[in-house]
Design a protein around this motif. Structure first.
Motif, mmCIF file in Angstrom:
data_model
loop_
_atom_site.group_PDB
_atom_site.id
_atom_site.type_symbol
_atom_site.label_atom_id
_atom_site.label_comp_id
_atom_site.label_asym_id
_atom_site.label_seq_id
_atom_site.Cartn_x
_atom_site.Cartn_y
_atom_site.Cartn_z
ATOM 1 N N ASP A 5 0.838 -1.185 0.000
ATOM 2 C CA ASP A 5 0.000 0.000 0.000
ATOM 3 C C ASP A 5 0.882 1.248 0.000
ATOM 4 N N ASP A 6 1.934 1.211 0.757
ATOM 5 C CA ASP A 6 2.869 2.332 0.743
ATOM 6 C C ASP A 6 3.454 2.512 -0.647
ATOM 7 N N ASN A 10 0.989 4.084 -2.943
ATOM 8 C CA ASN A 10 0.793 5.505 -2.688
ATOM 9 C C ASN A 10 1.983 6.326 -3.163
ATOM 10 N N GLU A 11 3.151 5.784 -2.926
ATOM 11 C CA GLU A 11 4.353 6.498 -3.333
ATOM 12 C C GLU A 11 4.378 6.709 -4.840
ATOM 13 N N ASP A 32 1.707 9.095 -5.907
ATOM 14 C CA ASP A 32 2.046 10.466 -5.547
ATOM 15 C C ASP A 32 3.077 11.041 -6.508
ATOM 16 N N ARG A 76 -8.076 6.044 0.756
ATOM 17 C CA ARG A 76 -7.012 6.672 1.560
ATOM 18 C C ARG A 76 -5.887 7.260 0.710
ATOM 19 N N ARG A 77 -6.193 7.455 -0.546
ATOM 20 C CA ARG A 77 -5.143 8.054 -1.374
ATOM 21 C C ARG A 77 -4.924 9.509 -0.986
ATOM 22 N N ALA A 89 -2.650 9.861 1.725
ATOM 23 C CA ALA A 89 -1.289 9.551 1.304
ATOM 24 C C ALA A 89 -0.664 10.721 0.551
#
Lengths: 227, 227, 227, 227
Positions: C140-141, C144-145, C148, D190-191, D194
């Motif tokens: 999930d990280d 998101n990274e 982003d 939950r983006r 983030a």
DNA sequence: CATGAATGAGCATTCATTCAT
DNA sequence: CATGAATGAATGCTCATTCAT
């Protein structure tokens, strides 16, 4: 589907206490039993559901259990009814004075189950491993007794028609009834159709064979010459 | 998509690769099929549960599906096995040079199902209620074809024994087989016992009747007029 | 579905011990992952079966577990692959010297998922209660990274195109990307079609709105006059 | 087939017979539906099990089927409930006489699903993989119709607020609703968090953009040329 | 008597995962 | 490495039977 019960039972008024109540109860049991017979015959004993029987009888699910403790007991009742009908129709029917009572009896046996496909189906369910446990003792005896009375009747016909000696009559009656049941079996299971045969001509042929055996014949060696 | 595994076991040496695995697989299918035949015969096709079959075969629930895709396919396999056995035993057994091939065939039919009570039950469950229950048309055709080949065989016997004219042979064969099935039915359902009769004497009587019809009797003609 | 692996990897010979072996392993993982992506996208994460994935990849059921410990781990791998592709296509694609880098980026985001329906589906499965447990922490990280970094890229475009002040750029980028994801959602779920709208004209309208906001605008009060 | 039971309870007095029973039934359906909504939203339509729903509603497995015939029917009921609520809240809520009906409608759409997270999830599960999963065409139509009525409502607001010409209103309504759905998606997954953004400021920004388009701007014409 | 809601075991079938070979 | 047989829990759904009202 109306359940007007009391009105047709007013004449019971003078009976001992509880009797009218019992009569009403019996009538309701009949309603359920008849609905059940239909469903059992259509679906088979396994696939018939108490819900459907209840609905078809105009009752709710739980009500059936006021009259029959289990599905098996209901089935037993249905079967018992069928057997009594067989007894009445085949064994108690008046013997015609004319010839060939035998033909009449055997054809009657055939006709009974042919006219009542549901009853024949029911009889079949008796048979097989899944035989309803609650059935065996009383009902099976009852069944056999009733069926045997039919055999006795046929035996009497054979003797009356001079086709068999007294002491061989029951044996021969069972032999002939066996063929009728075989024919019913082959017919219902659609085997006859698959073999390109029809039940009636087979029945005619068999009747011909039976009736053409000479009267008071010494059972084994002479039959051939007599024809 | 073939994935043959080269076996390291000695006894496998002479066979093509994968054959041993296949043989094991076939053997296991047999185990399941035999267990299933037992359960199907005991309970009927509806009431038999895959769980019970699996357990009886020494497998867990899911494992059965590695060998048979559905309950119906398993039932089909079981039935097919029975029918092929019947075909082999009754229709392909060598005809003795001596007389009375007819007797041999009819008694063979009786013996086959008497020796294999489960198989006879199976044939009955084909028919559940009024309908040929839950069987694919293919299988039903296969069944009928095999059974009819038995009829044809009996018809040939009748003609060979001079008991029937060629054109009446199939009709007579079905008539006689019908009686055998009736006897099997009466015997299995214990009716015979209830009537104080035994199957063998009845069979003897019936065979006597069949065989005592004279070879040279012009039997078929008068019947034909009747039809 | 041939799995010729060694031949194309011979050049690995000179690598440190175990490396070629690892490369082969990686290649096989790819094969499985690609097959899985297809199945996951077609059937959904729940309905996809390891059997089918294995078969589609040319492996047997058990073999998959040599490469992925659980279904979830396989799913995670599939998703990771998709996200890297998004990163490469959207964020690393060269910025054209010409005008309207913003339009290029936003349309690229739309196009990426439109061209890869399976990947979009996969992303969706992430979301919802049934979220694969094994996914959360690392993956999930990672997701998101990567996403982003796409936002950052879009923000740069907005600034480069003079559509937004530096300090407002990320906020605006997220706002626009949100719309793109909304459009993808409405399109995939067939709502647009139900509303009698099509995605492209809506995208055109939105792009027009975005680009018509004047450069270096004092964000609120003046926008109206500038048109 | 009506079987109204005359209740002996006092509080039943004023109602037609059977009403109380029906009311209880409806209440119980609600209980089950609400439990189901929760589970469906948590697990998705596939992964939700009737057992778990039953348990969560305080019933046993079989009992659910007294109220809903199949899992799909239960799901349909759950979804229908959500959609009707959306219709009532967003489309039928009284329009304030004051300005900016548009803002009110769009924020209402956002608020509705933000207040009911499970309902938003449900809408998504409609779509499982690439297909509108396992939903009857009727229900899908019903869903779309209700959602479209929301679009029509938003379009009316846009026109009433003088933000859009009549003939462009539906297009713009869908465009704005698309953004709201995108925001809901980014928020739920939950983006946003983030990305270090929050939903409300983004919503404020978007609303500002929407409302700042001048009432008297001839916006629809030039867009029409583009199409 | 009659109701119908509730129960809970049972069924056919599927599937992720394990493991002996 | 690869296989594929085996496992056993899980699923949607049905149904005989019970019981409070």
């Amino acid at each position: 589907m109306e359940r007007r019960v009391t009105s047709s039972l007013k004449q019971d008024a003078g009976l001992p206490r509880g009797t009218r109540r019992d009569a009403v109860r019996q009538f309701k049991k009949h309603l359920i039993r008849d609905a059940a017979k239909q469903i059992f015959a259509e679906r088979g004993i396994e696939a018939a559901s108490m819900r459907e029987i209840a609905q078809s009888a105009g009752y709710t699910t739980g009500s059936i259990y006021l009259y029959f403790d289990t599905k098996e007991e209901l089935y037993a009742e249905v079967l018992r009814d069928t057997l009594h009908a067989l007894y009445v129709v085949v064994a108690e029917s008046p013997l015609p004075a004319g010839a060939s009572q035998t033909e009449r009896a055997l054809r009657g046996l055939w006709q009974f189950f042919t006219d009542r496909p549901a009853d024949f189906d029911l009889g079949f369910y008796l048979y097989g491993g899944a035989r309803p446990a609650g059935l065996s003792p009383q009902l099976d005896d009852e069944l056999n007794e009733l069926l045997d009375s039919v055999m006795v009747h046929i035996a009497q016909c054979l003797v009356a028609d001079g086709l068999t000696a007294q002491n061989d009559a029951h044996h021969q009656a069972v032999l002939h009834a066996t063929w009728i049941f075989g024919l019913l079996l082959m017919n219902k299971t659609r085997r006859l159709k698959a073999f390109d045969e029809r039940a009636e001509p087979l029945l005619d042929s068999y009747m011909h064979n039976v009736l053409s055996t000479a009267p008071n014949r010494p059972r084994s060696q002479d039959r051939r010459g007599r024809r």
